[in-house]
Design a protein around this motif. Structure first.
Motif, PDB file in Angstrom:
ATOM      1  N   PHE A 138     -22.817  36.785 -14.305  1.00 24.08           N
ATOM      2  CA  PHE A 138     -22.659  38.210 -13.994  1.00 24.08           C
ATOM      3  C   PHE A 138     -24.029  38.857 -13.767  1.00 24.08           C
ATOM      4  N   THR A 139     -24.979  38.561 -14.644  1.00 23.07           N
ATOM      5  CA  THR A 139     -26.320  39.141 -14.543  1.00 23.07           C
ATOM      6  C   THR A 139     -27.018  38.701 -13.261  1.00 23.07           C
ATOM      7  N   ALA A 140     -26.813  37.448 -12.881  1.00 20.46           N
ATOM      8  CA  ALA A 140     -27.461  36.929 -11.675  1.00 20.46           C
ATOM      9  C   ALA A 140     -26.847  37.521 -10.405  1.00 20.46           C
ATOM     10  N   ILE A 141     -25.534  37.713 -10.402  1.00 13.53           N
ATOM     11  CA  ILE A 141     -24.837  38.203  -9.204  1.00 13.53           C
ATOM     12  C   ILE A 141     -25.010  39.708  -9.026  1.00 13.53           C
ATOM     13  N   LYS A 142     -25.005  40.463 -10.134  1.00 12.99           N
ATOM     14  CA  LYS A 142     -25.090  41.927 -10.088  1.00 12.99           C
ATOM     15  C   LYS A 142     -23.976  42.505  -9.197  1.00 12.99           C
ATOM     16  N   PRO A 143     -22.709  42.260  -9.561  1.00 10.22           N
ATOM     17  CA  PRO A 143     -21.601  42.709  -8.708  1.00 10.22           C
ATOM     18  C   PRO A 143     -21.401  44.226  -8.777  1.00 10.22           C
ATOM     19  N   ASP A 144     -20.735  44.747  -7.743  1.00 16.12           N
ATOM     20  CA  ASP A 144     -20.377  46.169  -7.714  1.00 16.12           C
ATOM     21  C   ASP A 144     -19.044  46.417  -8.406  1.00 16.12           C
ATOM     22  N   CYS A 145     -18.276  45.351  -8.629  1.00 14.83           N
ATOM     23  CA  CYS A 145     -16.983  45.461  -9.308  1.00 14.83           C
ATOM     24  C   CYS A 145     -16.617  44.092  -9.866  1.00 14.83           C
ATOM     25  N   VAL A 146     -15.970  44.066 -11.031  1.00 12.88           N
ATOM     26  CA  VAL A 146     -15.527  42.823 -11.657  1.00 12.88           C
ATOM     27  C   VAL A 146     -14.005  42.829 -11.732  1.00 12.88           C
ATOM     28  N   ILE A 147     -13.389  41.751 -11.249  1.00 11.00           N
ATOM     29  CA  ILE A 147     -11.944  41.547 -11.379  1.00 11.00           C
ATOM     30  C   ILE A 147     -11.765  40.364 -12.317  1.00 11.00           C
ATOM     31  N   ILE A 148     -11.002  40.553 -13.397  1.00 12.74           N
ATOM     32  CA  ILE A 148     -10.986  39.546 -14.457  1.00 12.74           C
ATOM     33  C   ILE A 148      -9.577  39.293 -14.980  1.00 12.74           C
TER      34      ILE A 148
END
Length: 231
Positions: A41-51
């Protein structure tokens, strides 16, 4: 292009969702190692997380808690579990929405688009520090501060507080809040708003401000100004 992190261990479902979202010009990432979710997550730096909730190693609630402890990125749960307690738990942990599997893809797209309109388009508005009941409300940093201390709100909580303050001392109906917050109330459970309001009020209680968010039974909510309580 918005970056989406899809934390889903069902490979066939992951690639189906990825293909559909890529068609909408979203950049979709998955998890390579489910014991290293935070690192990825830290490496990708997404604008939204779907989990998903049911995952290897640790469940989605665990990762939601970990992500929320370090980021206000929007989080959308996608799960086959249908117990109301799962939805309530996800909201209490700071998730922005919950979709139950199986789902219609149009619903997923509508919710993602509503999240991006709410979270990112509003950031293009001029930032104005508001004062309310002696507190400073900083919508850019999602902070509320007064002489008692400072609290950090999620983007949903700040959005709700801003809408109530903009109409302070006036009743804002639940329907109006739902329409302005999610843009299309057909895709929102009424319980989601209740959870967000309760969580907001609980945080404000630490600054002695929770009492100024008043519930008007059968009508909606009101952000009262302190002086008006003693008129």
């Amino acid at each position: 292009m918005f970056k989406l992190l899809l934390i889903e261990d069902d490979e066939s479902l992951f690639y189906e969702i990825k293909e559909r979202l890529t068609g909408w010009s979203y950049d979709v990432y998955g998890i390579q190692d489910f014991s290293q979710v935070i690192q990825e997550f830290t490496a990708i730096k997404p604008d939204c997380v779907i989990i998903d909730i049911q995952l290897p190693k640790f469940d989605g609630f665990h990762w939601c808690r970990m992500i929320r402890s370090r980021s206000n990125v929007p989080i959308l749960f996608l799960s086959s579990r249908d117990h109301p307690a799962d939805m309530v738990m996800s909201m209490q942990l700071g998730a922005d929405d919950f979709i139950q599997k199986p789902f219609h893809f149009d619903v997923l797209i509508a919710k993602i688009q509503a999240i991006f309109r709410r979270v990112y388009h509003y950031n293009s508005e001029p930032i104005v520090l508001k004062t309310w009941c002696g507190a400073t409300v900083d919508s850019e940093q999602n902070l509320v501060s007064n002489e008692t201390g400072s609290i950090e709100l999620t983007k949903n909580e700040m959005f709700i507080l801003k809408r109530l303050i903009e109409q302070k001392n006036k009743i804002v109906s639940r329907e109006e809040l739902i329409r302005s917050l999610w843009n299309d109330e057909r895709f929102v459970s009424d319980n989601t708003l209740t959870v967000n309001l309760n969580r907001l009020r609980k945080k404000l209680d630490t600054l002695d401000l929770g009492q100024f968010i008043e519930t008007k039974v059968g009508q909606g909510y009101m952000a009262k100004e302190e002086d008006s309580l003693y008129d």
